[in-house]
Design a protein around this motif. Structure first.
Motif, PDB file in Angstrom:
ATOM      1  N   UNK A 175       0.859  -1.180   0.000  1.00 40.48           N
ATOM      2  CA  UNK A 175       0.000   0.000   0.000  1.00 40.48           C
ATOM      3  C   UNK A 175       0.896   1.231   0.000  1.00 40.48           C
ATOM      4  N   UNK A 176       0.604   2.187  -0.878  1.00 41.64           N
ATOM      5  CA  UNK A 176       1.419   3.395  -1.008  1.00 41.64           C
ATOM      6  C   UNK A 176       0.635   4.623  -0.563  1.00 41.64           C
ATOM      7  N   UNK A 177       1.259   5.439   0.283  1.00 44.50           N
ATOM      8  CA  UNK A 177       0.719   6.748   0.662  1.00 44.50           C
ATOM      9  C   UNK A 177       1.432   7.810  -0.163  1.00 44.50           C
ATOM     10  N   UNK A 178       0.665   8.656  -0.847  1.00 42.45           N
ATOM     11  CA  UNK A 178       1.221   9.688  -1.718  1.00 42.45           C
ATOM     12  C   UNK A 178       0.391  10.957  -1.646  1.00 42.45           C
ATOM     13  N   UNK A 179       1.024  12.076  -1.962  1.00 46.23           N
ATOM     14  CA  UNK A 179       0.298  13.339  -2.086  1.00 46.23           C
ATOM     15  C   UNK A 179       0.321  13.852  -3.515  1.00 46.23           C
ATOM     16  N   UNK A 180       1.277  13.399  -4.315  1.00 47.37           N
ATOM     17  CA  UNK A 180       1.515  13.978  -5.632  1.00 47.37           C
ATOM     18  C   UNK A 180       0.904  13.147  -6.759  1.00 47.37           C
ATOM     19  N   UNK A 181       0.366  13.814  -7.783  1.00 48.39           N
ATOM     20  CA  UNK A 181      -0.157  13.091  -8.949  1.00 48.39           C
ATOM     21  C   UNK A 181       0.852  12.141  -9.573  1.00 48.39           C
ATOM     22  N   UNK A 182       2.106  12.585  -9.733  1.00 46.45           N
ATOM     23  CA  UNK A 182       3.144  11.712 -10.290  1.00 46.45           C
ATOM     24  C   UNK A 182       3.359  10.480  -9.426  1.00 46.45           C
ATOM     25  N   UNK A 183       3.263  10.649  -8.109  1.00 42.80           N
ATOM     26  CA  UNK A 183       3.459   9.538  -7.193  1.00 42.80           C
ATOM     27  C   UNK A 183       2.352   8.511  -7.295  1.00 42.80           C
ATOM     28  N   UNK A 202      -5.159  20.094  -5.899  1.00 41.29           N
ATOM     29  CA  UNK A 202      -5.200  18.935  -6.783  1.00 41.29           C
ATOM     30  C   UNK A 202      -6.595  18.741  -7.372  1.00 41.29           C
ATOM     31  N   UNK A 203      -6.719  18.720  -8.700  1.00 47.90           N
ATOM     32  CA  UNK A 203      -8.036  18.584  -9.333  1.00 47.90           C
ATOM     33  C   UNK A 203      -8.705  17.244  -9.029  1.00 47.90           C
ATOM     34  N   UNK A 204     -10.032  17.236  -9.121  1.00 50.23           N
ATOM     35  CA  UNK A 204     -10.827  16.050  -8.822  1.00 50.23           C
ATOM     36  C   UNK A 204     -10.440  14.875  -9.702  1.00 50.23           C
ATOM     37  N   UNK A 205     -10.189  15.128 -10.979  1.00 49.71           N
ATOM     38  CA  UNK A 205      -9.895  14.022 -11.897  1.00 49.71           C
ATOM     39  C   UNK A 205      -8.597  13.300 -11.543  1.00 49.71           C
ATOM     40  N   UNK A 206      -7.671  13.996 -10.904  1.00 46.30           N
ATOM     41  CA  UNK A 206      -6.432  13.364 -10.466  1.00 46.30           C
ATOM     42  C   UNK A 206      -6.670  12.574  -9.184  1.00 46.30           C
ATOM     43  N   UNK A 229      -6.565  -1.267  12.551  1.00 47.58           N
ATOM     44  CA  UNK A 229      -7.240   0.017  12.419  1.00 47.58           C
ATOM     45  C   UNK A 229      -6.747   1.033  13.440  1.00 47.58           C
ATOM     46  N   UNK A 230      -6.780   2.288  13.029  1.00 49.15           N
ATOM     47  CA  UNK A 230      -6.614   3.389  13.975  1.00 49.15           C
ATOM     48  C   UNK A 230      -8.005   3.807  14.417  1.00 49.15           C
ATOM     49  N   UNK A 231      -8.140   4.996  14.967  1.00 58.49           N
ATOM     50  CA  UNK A 231      -9.451   5.501  15.349  1.00 58.49           C
ATOM     51  C   UNK A 231     -10.299   5.709  14.100  1.00 58.49           C
ATOM     52  N   UNK A 232     -11.600   5.809  14.280  1.00 58.71           N
ATOM     53  CA  UNK A 232     -12.517   6.014  13.175  1.00 58.71           C
ATOM     54  C   UNK A 232     -12.101   7.243  12.361  1.00 58.71           C
ATOM     55  N   UNK A 233     -12.179   7.125  11.037  1.00 59.11           N
ATOM     56  CA  UNK A 233     -11.796   8.239  10.185  1.00 59.11           C
ATOM     57  C   UNK A 233     -12.985   8.708   9.361  1.00 59.11           C
ATOM     58  N   UNK A 234     -12.838   9.908   8.825  1.00 57.43           N
ATOM     59  CA  UNK A 234     -13.826  10.449   7.907  1.00 57.43           C
ATOM     60  C   UNK A 234     -13.111  10.773   6.618  1.00 57.43           C
ATOM     61  N   UNK A 235     -13.309   9.955   5.589  1.00 56.32           N
ATOM     62  CA  UNK A 235     -12.559  10.125   4.362  1.00 56.32           C
ATOM     63  C   UNK A 235     -13.390   9.745   3.152  1.00 56.32           C
ATOM     64  N   UNK A 236     -12.869  10.105   1.983  1.00 52.36           N
ATOM     65  CA  UNK A 236     -13.558   9.826   0.738  1.00 52.36           C
ATOM     66  C   UNK A 236     -12.851   8.696   0.006  1.00 52.36           C
ATOM     67  N   UNK A 237     -13.575   7.700  -0.392  1.00 54.63           N
ATOM     68  CA  UNK A 237     -12.987   6.567  -1.095  1.00 54.63           C
ATOM     69  C   UNK A 237     -13.297   6.656  -2.579  1.00 54.63           C
ATOM     70  N   UNK A 238     -12.333   6.243  -3.377  1.00 52.86           N
ATOM     71  CA  UNK A 238     -12.503   6.288  -4.832  1.00 52.86           C
ATOM     72  C   UNK A 238     -12.526   4.881  -5.398  1.00 52.86           C
TER      73      UNK A 238
END
Length: 238
Positions: A175-183, A202-206, A229-238
């Motif tokens: 599993x990879x954690x990244x912030x950059x589109x190239x990554x 960062x645009x939605x399409x990226x 698991x860590x504590x409950x999170x609030x995030x968006x899944x794609x």
């Protein structure tokens, strides 16, 4: 929480560094604008997003060509490296980094860093954060590592990074954690699953290319990938 991409269990985790663990992207942007400003140029948002995650010399080549600078790529790179010497040692950790890294380490999940930095730049930006970074099994510096033939978005750096774990996991087990589109592109090309912590620019399409998108590292839904698991999170899944 739902996902339109099927998520699979993993055994190993790989992190990018800049803009994810360390708050360095503002430094890179400020330095690029400082050097470009000497020639009457400034960094536009589209170019910035395209450059994020690139190796230093690769970025220099693109910027010199794009902005038609009266410099060689090596000359541009030398100018920015001078600025890094004073700015990078003061960079700070980003929110959630300590919590996630220590959580994974406490459960003995193998973790590593795959950064496009060179060895020298890595040393500059991490010298105040050695205690936290000691939790990682290894670090691959794509800007100077001879085994990383091509920079992000090519898959080389993540494949090399995976191969240096003692048990050499398959790409699909990482599993990879990244912030950059190239990554994100690089990790997907390597056959790995991704969690993105994008900048607000960062645009939605990226963002939609990543398996999961979160606002900070302490929101990581590790349980979706078969990790503790860590504590409950609030995030968006794609």
């Amino acid at each position: 929480m739902t996902s339109i991409k099927k998520l699979k269990p993993v055994t190993h985790v790989i992190f990018d560094l800049d803009g994810l663990i360390l708050d360095t992207e503002t430094i890179y942007t400020d330095v690029a604008n400082l050097v470009l400003g000497r020639y009457g140029k400034s960094l536009d948002l589209e170019t910035k997003l395209r450059m994020m995650g690139s190796r230093g010399l690769d970025m220099a080549k693109r910027l010199v060509e794009l902005y038609q600078l009266p410099l060689t790529p090596d000359g541009y790179y030398e100018e920015v490296k001078k600025e890094y010497q004073t700015r990078m040692p003061n960079c700070q950790l980003l929110p959630g980094a300590v919590k996630l890294i220590k959580h994974l380490h406490s459960y003995k999940i193998p973790i590593a860093i795959a950064t496009s930095s060179s060895d020298l730049t890595y040393e500059l930006k991490t010298r105040k954060h050695q205690e936290l970074l000691s939790n990682f099994h290894h670090v691959v510096c794509g800007g100077s590592d001879p085994e990383v033939k091509h920079g992000k978005p090519a898959p080389d750096i993540f494949l090399v990074c995976a191969s240096r774990f003692e048990d050499k996991p398959k790409p699909g087990d990482c599993l990879v954690f990244e912030d950059a589109p190239n990554g994100i592109e690089s990790a997907l090309a390597a056959g790995m699953q991704t969690i993105m912590v994008p900048s607000v620019e960062t645009p939605k399409e990226i963002r939609e290319k990543a398996h999961v998108v979160i606002d900070s590292l302490d929101q990581a839904p590790l349980e979706l990938f078969g990790l503790p698991a860590m504590e409950k999170c609030s995030c968006k899944s794609r």
